[in-house]
Design a protein around this motif. Structure first.
Motif, PDB file in Angstrom:
ATOM      1  N   SER A   1      32.738  -9.916  10.489  1.00 20.77           N
ATOM      2  CA  SER A   1      31.581  -9.221  10.599  1.00 20.77           C
ATOM      3  C   SER A   1      32.027  -8.585  11.966  1.00 20.77           C
ATOM      4  O   SER A   1      32.355  -9.260  12.946  1.00 20.77           O
ATOM      5  N   GLU A   2      31.740  -7.116  12.005  1.00 17.45           N
ATOM      6  CA  GLU A   2      31.867  -6.310  13.184  1.00 17.45           C
ATOM      7  C   GLU A   2      30.563  -6.051  13.894  1.00 17.45           C
ATOM      8  O   GLU A   2      29.630  -5.352  13.285  1.00 17.45           O
ATOM      9  N   LEU A   3      30.380  -6.179  15.289  1.00 17.67           N
ATOM     10  CA  LEU A   3      29.186  -5.764  16.025  1.00 17.67           C
ATOM     11  C   LEU A   3      29.297  -4.455  16.204  1.00 17.67           C
ATOM     12  O   LEU A   3      30.045  -4.055  16.834  1.00 17.67           O
ATOM     13  N   LEU A   4      28.402  -3.408  15.724  1.00 17.75           N
ATOM     14  CA  LEU A   4      28.436  -2.054  15.996  1.00 17.75           C
ATOM     15  C   LEU A   4      27.269  -1.699  17.022  1.00 17.75           C
ATOM     16  O   LEU A   4      27.353  -0.674  17.554  1.00 17.75           O
ATOM     17  N   VAL A   5      26.286  -2.500  16.975  1.00 23.07           N
ATOM     18  CA  VAL A   5      25.144  -2.222  17.873  1.00 23.07           C
ATOM     19  C   VAL A   5      24.824  -3.418  18.495  1.00 23.07           C
ATOM     20  O   VAL A   5      24.448  -4.484  17.983  1.00 23.07           O
ATOM     21  N   HIS A   6      24.648  -3.311  19.806  1.00 24.02           N
ATOM     22  CA  HIS A   6      24.257  -4.710  20.681  1.00 24.02           C
ATOM     23  C   HIS A   6      23.086  -4.191  22.008  1.00 24.02           C
ATOM     24  O   HIS A   6      23.352  -3.333  22.609  1.00 24.02           O
ATOM     25  N   ASN A   7      22.085  -4.997  21.536  1.00 21.96           N
ATOM     26  CA  ASN A   7      21.032  -4.538  22.505  1.00 21.96           C
ATOM     27  C   ASN A   7      20.688  -3.219  22.463  1.00 21.96           C
ATOM     28  O   ASN A   7      20.412  -2.655  23.530  1.00 21.96           O
ATOM     29  N   GLY A   8      20.363  -2.614  21.465  1.00 23.11           N
ATOM     30  CA  GLY A   8      20.173  -1.155  21.319  1.00 23.11           C
ATOM     31  C   GLY A   8      20.810   0.085  21.414  1.00 23.11           C
ATOM     32  O   GLY A   8      20.630   1.046  21.501  1.00 23.11           O
ATOM     33  N   CYS A   9      22.124  -0.513  21.828  1.00 27.72           N
ATOM     34  CA  CYS A   9      23.332   0.230  22.142  1.00 27.72           C
ATOM     35  C   CYS A   9      24.385   0.295  21.420  1.00 27.72           C
ATOM     36  O   CYS A   9      24.897  -0.597  20.897  1.00 27.72           O
ATOM     37  N   VAL A  10      24.921   1.396  20.673  1.00 31.61           N
ATOM     38  CA  VAL A  10      25.944   1.692  19.950  1.00 31.61           C
ATOM     39  C   VAL A  10      27.212   1.195  20.679  1.00 31.61           C
ATOM     40  O   VAL A  10      27.682   1.888  21.643  1.00 31.61           O
ATOM     41  N   ARG A  16      34.236   3.537  16.151  1.00 33.77           N
ATOM     42  CA  ARG A  16      35.495   4.247  15.543  1.00 33.77           C
ATOM     43  C   ARG A  16      36.587   3.697  14.914  1.00 33.77           C
ATOM     44  O   ARG A  16      37.111   4.045  14.269  1.00 33.77           O
ATOM     45  N   ARG A  17      36.570   2.330  15.334  1.00 29.92           N
ATOM     46  CA  ARG A  17      37.618   1.472  14.946  1.00 29.92           C
ATOM     47  C   ARG A  17      37.255   1.270  13.507  1.00 29.92           C
ATOM     48  O   ARG A  17      38.149   0.976  12.521  1.00 29.92           O
ATOM     49  N   GLU A  18      36.129   1.137  13.111  1.00 32.56           N
ATOM     50  CA  GLU A  18      35.754   1.046  11.659  1.00 32.56           C
ATOM     51  C   GLU A  18      35.795   2.203  10.608  1.00 32.56           C
ATOM     52  O   GLU A  18      35.387   2.173   9.752  1.00 32.56           O
ATOM     53  N   ARG A  19      35.936   3.123  11.499  1.00 32.23           N
ATOM     54  CA  ARG A  19      36.075   4.580  10.926  1.00 32.23           C
ATOM     55  C   ARG A  19      34.644   5.294  10.405  1.00 32.23           C
ATOM     56  O   ARG A  19      34.783   5.766   9.274  1.00 32.23           O
ATOM     57  N   GLU A  46      29.447  -5.883   7.946  1.00 32.41           N
ATOM     58  CA  GLU A  46      30.002  -7.039   7.281  1.00 32.41           C
ATOM     59  C   GLU A  46      31.127  -6.649   6.276  1.00 32.41           C
ATOM     60  O   GLU A  46      31.293  -5.450   6.009  1.00 32.41           O
ATOM     61  N   PRO A  47      31.846  -7.717   5.912  1.00 32.79           N
ATOM     62  CA  PRO A  47      33.220  -7.580   5.036  1.00 32.79           C
ATOM     63  C   PRO A  47      32.884  -6.706   3.887  1.00 32.79           C
ATOM     64  O   PRO A  47      33.720  -5.943   3.233  1.00 32.79           O
TER      65      PRO A  47
END
Length: 131
Positions: A1-10, A16-19, A46-47
């Motif tokens: 799993s890749e974290l895209l949003v943390h504490n309301g911040c993108v 970008r890495r996930e295209r 998620e995968p």
């Protein structure tokens, strides 16, 4: 799993890495019932390609994820003039100094007034580091 949003911040680098584009991420958040980033504590890609969202309870002020044509229409949210959001990453901070012109997270210079849920208290929000 890749974290895209943390504490309301993108996390723009990870998006970008996930295209993905920011608009694609916002679409995925809307599918999960999110109308602004202040409702999101964490969002994971998620995968399987699906988005998992952990919500703030209660929500905080944040950047809208709605399309430009729909900002605020028929939603249970208000604009909170005391909070500003970076229009690029969504980092949220209280309005303090009109001379501060760059986001401390991404360096962007465009800001929007934050959105907040109507039933949230105006004074209980604490900004946590978006890093």
């Amino acid at each position: 799993s890749e974290l895209l949003v943390h504490n309301g911040c993108v996390r723009l680098d990870q998006v970008r890495r996930e295209r993905l584009s920011k608009n694609e991420l916002f679409e995925m958040l809307r599918v999960e019932g999110i109308s602004h980033l202040g409702q999101v504590r964490q969002a994971f890609l998620e995968p399987s390609g699906k988005l998992s969202v952990i919500r703030w309870e209660p929500s905080r002020p944040g950047l809208t994820v709605l399309p430009q044509c729909c900002h605020g229409e028929g939603l249970n949210e208000d604009r909170d003039q005391r909070w500003l959001c970076c229009e690029e990453c969504g980092a949220t901070d209280q309005v303090r100094n009109a001379g501060e012109t760059r986001c401390v997270i991404c360096g962007n210079t465009s800001f929007a007034v934050a959105r907040r849920d109507r039933d949230d208290s105006e004074d209980r929000f604490v900004v946590e580091s978006a890093l």
